[in-house]
Write a protein that holds these residues in place. Structure first.
Motif, short mmCIF file in Angstrom:
data_model
loop_
_atom_site.label_atom_id
_atom_site.label_comp_id
_atom_site.label_asym_id
_atom_site.label_seq_id
_atom_site.Cartn_x
_atom_site.Cartn_y
_atom_site.Cartn_z
N LEU A 115 0.84 -1.20 0.00
CA LEU A 115 0.00 0.00 0.00
C LEU A 115 0.87 1.24 0.00
N GLN A 116 0.59 2.13 -0.94
CA GLN A 116 1.31 3.41 -0.97
C GLN A 116 0.55 4.44 -0.14
N VAL A 117 1.30 5.19 0.65
CA VAL A 117 0.67 6.18 1.53
C VAL A 117 1.32 7.54 1.31
N THR A 118 0.54 8.58 1.57
CA THR A 118 1.03 9.95 1.41
C THR A 118 0.95 10.76 2.69
N ASP A 119 0.41 10.16 3.76
CA ASP A 119 0.40 10.83 5.06
C ASP A 119 0.35 9.77 6.15
N LEU A 120 0.48 10.20 7.39
CA LEU A 120 0.56 9.24 8.49
C LEU A 120 -0.78 8.55 8.77
N GLU A 121 -1.88 9.24 8.48
CA GLU A 121 -3.18 8.60 8.66
C GLU A 121 -3.34 7.42 7.70
N GLU A 122 -2.90 7.61 6.46
CA GLU A 122 -2.94 6.50 5.51
C GLU A 122 -2.00 5.38 5.93
N ALA A 123 -0.87 5.75 6.52
CA ALA A 123 0.07 4.73 7.00
C ALA A 123 -0.55 3.90 8.11
N GLU A 124 -1.26 4.53 9.01
CA GLU A 124 -1.94 3.80 10.09
C GLU A 124 -2.99 2.85 9.52
N GLN A 125 -3.74 3.32 8.51
CA GLN A 125 -4.74 2.46 7.88
C GLN A 125 -4.07 1.27 7.21
N ALA A 126 -2.92 1.51 6.57
CA ALA A 126 -2.21 0.42 5.89
C ALA A 126 -1.81 -0.67 6.89
N VAL A 127 -1.37 -0.27 8.06
CA VAL A 127 -1.02 -1.25 9.09
C VAL A 127 -2.26 -2.02 9.52
N ASP A 128 -3.35 -1.30 9.74
CA ASP A 128 -4.59 -1.95 10.18
C ASP A 128 -5.09 -2.96 9.14
N LEU A 129 -4.83 -2.69 7.86
CA LEU A 129 -5.29 -3.58 6.79
C LEU A 129 -4.33 -4.74 6.55
N GLY A 130 -3.22 -4.75 7.29
CA GLY A 130 -2.29 -5.85 7.18
C GLY A 130 -1.35 -5.77 6.00
N ALA A 131 -0.98 -4.57 5.59
CA ALA A 131 -0.05 -4.42 4.47
C ALA A 131 1.26 -5.14 4.76
N ASP A 132 1.76 -5.86 3.77
CA ASP A 132 3.05 -6.53 3.91
C ASP A 132 4.20 -5.55 3.72
N VAL A 133 4.00 -4.55 2.88
CA VAL A 133 4.98 -3.49 2.64
C VAL A 133 4.22 -2.19 2.47
N ILE A 134 4.79 -1.10 2.97
CA ILE A 134 4.19 0.22 2.82
C ILE A 134 5.15 1.12 2.06
N VAL A 135 4.63 1.79 1.05
CA VAL A 135 5.42 2.75 0.26
C VAL A 135 5.10 4.16 0.77
N ALA A 136 6.13 4.86 1.23
CA ALA A 136 5.98 6.24 1.70
C ALA A 136 6.37 7.18 0.57
#
Length: 319
Positions: A115-136
């Motif tokens: 999951l690609q994220v553009t802010d910290l709120e999206e990053a938190e959602q990505a963790v909650d959704l079980g992302a294996d990798v997060i793109v900042a």
């Protein structure tokens, strides 16, 4: 020096370098070349056009190297993701929009969820959704990104700290090994690179686009919604695009609402494209475009970037 990270171990690749899934231009040949070179190649699936996928997937799937496909989350539906999963990608990357309707489907199919994220709120959602990798993604990136996003340098470590132990890829303004090295020092497990791979022999771009990137300068890039409005694009206004200069940017900068309300102006854009007065597509380019001066094969570029990364890290260690 071995460039082994959580990302390389998870995907079984040699280098912590991934191709950004640039809509349309990251086709099968480019994704395959990046994977053959030791990185991870993503197809730019964009809105999930079935004919495009049917043509491009076999090219990369036939390499016996790991590959993935990326989509624009705001512009797809469940059927698009399920169709792509039938091809057996190692990973699916979702960007710009709410990924929650698709996360479980990706995991059930056995693919890794990025999951690609553009802010910290999206990053938190990505963790909650079980992302294996997060793109900042930082604002220096070419193409579309957050209107009120943050620069790569401060954003990446903030995401790394927030989502630990989920691996993070840095994106935005990375076009050589020094940028990859910087991403690793910031705590990322690798880098997702777009504009640099646009200027490779395998990219699905017109020669005029390649020429513009090779001659472009970071100071000439601009993030704006003008060209999306002029083109009649469905991109949400919250995701303006960074491009090289364009006549319509100069004409309509600061007058976006007026442009959106003027159908004749948008028709003029189409007429100008037909006459060749303006290019058929904007030139998506990040701020690191200055560093792009040649047109290699992507399969050769990946190990070159890796060697530059090792050199940069070694030099920094000596200092």
């Amino acid at each position: 020096m071995a460039l082994s990270t959580a990302f390389t171990k998870m995907f079984g690749v040699r280098y912590p370098i991934a191709l950004a899934p640039m809509g349309g231009s990251a086709g099968g040949a480019l994704a395959a070349a990046v994977s053959r070179g030791g990185g991870f190649g993503f197809l730019g699936g964009a809105f999930g056009d079935p004919e495009w996928l049917a043509r491009e997937v076999p090219i990369v799937a036939g390499t016996d190297s790991p590959w993935g496909v990326g989509f624009l989350t705001w512009g797809i539906d469940v059927a698009v993701v399920e169709r792509a999963l039938e091809y057996g990608p190692r990973a699916v990357m979702l960007s710009f929009g709410d990924p929650s309707p698709y996360a479980e489907r990706v995991r059930r199919a056995g693919a890794l969820l990025i999951l690609q994220v553009t802010d910290l709120e999206e990053a938190e959602q990505a963790v909650d959704l079980g992302a294996d990798v997060i793109v900042a993604q930082g604002t220096e990136s070419g193409g579309h990104g957050a209107r009120n996003g943050r620069s790569t340098l401060p954003f990446v470590p903030a995401v790394v700290d927030l989502v630990d132990p989920v691996p993070v890829l840095a994106a935005g303004g990375i076009a050589d090994g020094r940028g990859v090295a910087a991403a690793l020092v910031l705590g990322a497990a690798g880098a997702l690179i777009g504009t640099r791979f646009q200027a490779t022999t395998e990219a699905l771009v017109a020669p005029s686009i390649t020429k513009a990137i090779l001659e472009g300068r970071g100071r000439d890039t601009e993030r704006s919604t003008v060209l999306d409005i002029a083109r009649g694009s469905r991109w949400p206004a919250k995701y303006p695009a960074r491009t090289l200069g364009h006549p319509y940017l100069d004409q309509w900068r600061g007058r976006e609402a007026e442009l959106a309300a003027d159908p004749q102006a948008r028709q003029n854009y189409q007429d100008d494209v037909a006459r060749g007065t303006v290019p058929p597509l904007p030139v998506w380019a990040g701020e690191a475009v200055d560093l792009i001066t040649d047109l290699p094969s992507a399969a050769e570029l990946v190990p070159t970037l890796a060697a530059q990364t090792e050199e940069a890290l070694t030099r920094a260690g000596r200092r």
